[in-house]
Write an enzyme that holds these catalytic residues in place. Structure first.
Site, PDB file in Angstrom:
ATOM      1  N   SER A   1      36.768  30.456  37.770  1.00  0.00           N
ATOM      2  CA  SER A   1      38.004  30.685  38.510  1.00  0.00           C
ATOM      3  C   SER A   1      39.080  31.188  37.572  1.00  0.00           C
ATOM      4  O   SER A   1      38.959  31.094  36.352  1.00  0.00           O
ATOM      5  CB  SER A   1      38.460  29.406  39.206  1.00  0.00           C
ATOM      6  OG  SER A   1      39.210  28.631  38.297  1.00  0.00           O
ATOM      7  N   LYS A   2      40.118  31.721  38.181  1.00  0.00           N
ATOM      8  CA  LYS A   2      41.223  32.334  37.449  1.00  0.00           C
ATOM      9  C   LYS A   2      41.821  31.391  36.411  1.00  0.00           C
ATOM     10  O   LYS A   2      42.298  31.826  35.377  1.00  0.00           O
ATOM     11  CB  LYS A   2      42.303  32.687  38.474  1.00  0.00           C
ATOM     12  CG  LYS A   2      42.751  34.140  38.394  1.00  0.00           C
ATOM     13  CD  LYS A   2      43.993  34.333  39.205  1.00  0.00           C
ATOM     14  CE  LYS A   2      43.686  35.186  40.425  1.00  0.00           C
ATOM     15  NZ  LYS A   2      44.774  35.421  41.308  1.00  0.00           N
TER      16      LYS A   2
END
Ligand code: GLU
Length: 492
Positions: free
Chosen positions: A259-260
């Site tokens: 994820s970011k």
């Protein structure tokens, strides 16, 4: 029958490398079988639409070389659609979903639901409190059609739900996971059409995949629980099922879903950092798949030839930036030098090391730097940090070891002879860079480490780095003279 595969992103943000992988597998398989690869935009959830997402998608895929045969394309700065199965954007297909939902209502596979948000929230709370499975309780399942019609005429807000048969085993073959069995009791009556007349993903995806002749539905494993509902829709319409392939998640090195928060995930981030498209595509293909011969460096054509869903792993693929860097360095070493130079110039301009106006005049010089850099950088934006050593006339010593080398007794003699050669040489180029050591050795008897180390230290302030003959050629006469004068003044 020829295969048709689609990548069906929702335009809710910039393309993620996980999406690039899904698109790539679609593409590889379609090309291997001589079929078509299609992009369809799933934009029925208007609240999540992100401006610029479709442009970013087209741009990222074009950069990566994963080129679709049908769907939205960029032409003269605007988006146009190509292919005989359009429109390829779901918000332009609303009339098609309306027509199909009518069929489901008529055949009794769908029903109108008038439950208010408050009621739905209430049953949800009750289910939570009792520890039951969350989901719609079927309250409106048996409202007779004429009563439903009357309520609609009276302007009552409603959605349309799928009437899921109770306790049915749904069995299907997944190209990655093998036989999958699920029970309808684990799902609820899915909304197919929202109160605003927009379909939900579940209806739209089935209708579109069928009408677009999709033969293989390839997507992330988060869609696995939705598959039984979609299979029932195919059944309700009397359509033949496509083949399914659910891809494992992409995990980070700590085995958590990528994820970011853990770093770069958008294709654009990698583009910006200076990963070569062929390297990113090669690496991302290997996150969760490997060819039979376990080859790691592959061209697109080789991947097309060896790809198979059977060799996609069921467990998550790990995205390891170090491994990506290794693959990228490989491609940087192999790439055409002019291509690399052109790609690197914007980074030097951005860092203020090169002015726009001097790009042309300094091109050959930057190319020389690039020749040495390609052996040492993992991605192209590192060029500005790397190239710093060739800019400026002051020599900063990397550490005290460099200072000690410069303090050796013979160093001044060595530098004097070197300066003399530099002043008298016709040209300071790589040939001179190679020749000069032999000349100094002959004249002074200084050789080996005692010759190379102090010279490198004086020219760059470091004890290790790119080939010294190349460093000499890059620095040129004037800069060498200034750097040595600086070293003599400050360190000797
Ligand atoms: N629109 C869905 C997504 O963005 C695609 C799911 C599918 O491929 O069926 O994840």
């Amino acid at each position: 029958m020829s295969v048709r595969l689609r990548f069906a992103p929702s335009p809710t943000g910039y393309v993620h490398i996980g999406s690039l992988r899904t698109a790539l597998y679609d593409y590889l398989f379609a090309k291997q079988k001589g079929g078509e690869y299609i992009i369809r935009i799933e934009d029925t959830d208007r609240t999540r639409f992100v401006e610029g997402a479709i442009e970013n998608l087209i741009d990222s895929m074009e950069w990566a070389g994963v080129i679709h045969d049908e769907g939205p394309m960029m032409e003269a700065g605007r988006i146009v659609e190509k292919g005989g199965y359009g429109p390829y954007t779901q918000s332009e297909r609303l009339h098609i979903y309306k027509e199909h939902i009518e069929k489901l209502l008529e055949s009794g596979h769908a029903y109108h639901c008038f439950c208010s948000r408050e009621r739905l929230d209430k049953i949800r709370e009750e289910q939570k409190a009792k520890g039951e499975m969350l989901g719609y309780d079927g309250h409106c399942r048996n409202i007779p059609m004429n009563e439903a019609k009357k309520r609609i005429e009276d302007g009552e807000s409603h959605v349309i739900r799928l009437k899921l048969p109770k306790d049915r085993e749904i069995v299907f073959d997944d190209l990655v996971r093998g036989k999958v069995t699920m029970n309808t009791n684990d799902s609820d009556d899915q909304v197919l059409m929202k109160s605003d007349g927009f379909p939900t993903y579940h209806l739209a995806v089935v209708v579109d995949d069928y009408l677009m002749g999709i033969t293989h539905m390839v997507r992330g494993e988060e869609w696995l629980p939705s598959t039984p509902k979609q299979i029932l829709l195919y059944e309700a319409f009397g359509w033949e099922l496509p083949k399914f392939a659910h891809l494992p998640n992409i995990l980070n090195t700590e085995k958590k879903k990528l994820s970011k928060r853990h770093g770069d995930v958008a294709v654009k981030d990698f583009m910006k950092k200076g990963y070569l498209p062929e390297a990113l595509v090669n690496y991302i293909a290997l996150v969760g798949w490997s060819p039979e011969d376990n080859k790691e460096i592959m061209t697109m054509d080789e991947m097309i030839e060896s790809f198979s869903f059977e060799r996609v792993s069921k467990s998550g693929g790990v995205f390891d930036v170090d491994k990506l860097n290794w693959v990228n360095s490989h491609y940087i070493k192999e790439a055409d030098i002019d291509r690399l130079t052109k790609l690197c110039i914007p980074y030097l301009v951005e860092a203020g090391m090169l002015a726009e106006g001097e790009v042309e005049e300094k091109y050959e010089w930057v190319k020389m730097i690039m020749e040495t850099a390609r052996e040492r950088i993992c991605y192209l934006s590192q060029i500005s940090e790397y190239a710093k050593q060739f800019f400026g006339e002051e020599v900063k010593l990397e550490n005290d070891d460099v200072k000690d080398v410069l303090k050796l007794e013979h160093v001044q003699d060595l530098l004097n002879t070197f300066k003399d050669k530099v002043t008298n040489a016709e040209a300071i180029d790589a040939v001179f860079g190679k020749k000069v050591f032999k000349m100094i050795q002959k004249e002074t008897g200084i050789k080996g480490k005692n010759l190379y180390m102090p010279l490198r230290a004086a020219l760059t302030g470091q004890l290790h780095g790119p080939d010294i003959d190349k460093v000499i050629a890059i620095l040129g006469r004037e800069n060498i003279q200034k750097r040595i004068a600086y070293v003599e003044k400050h360190y000797i």
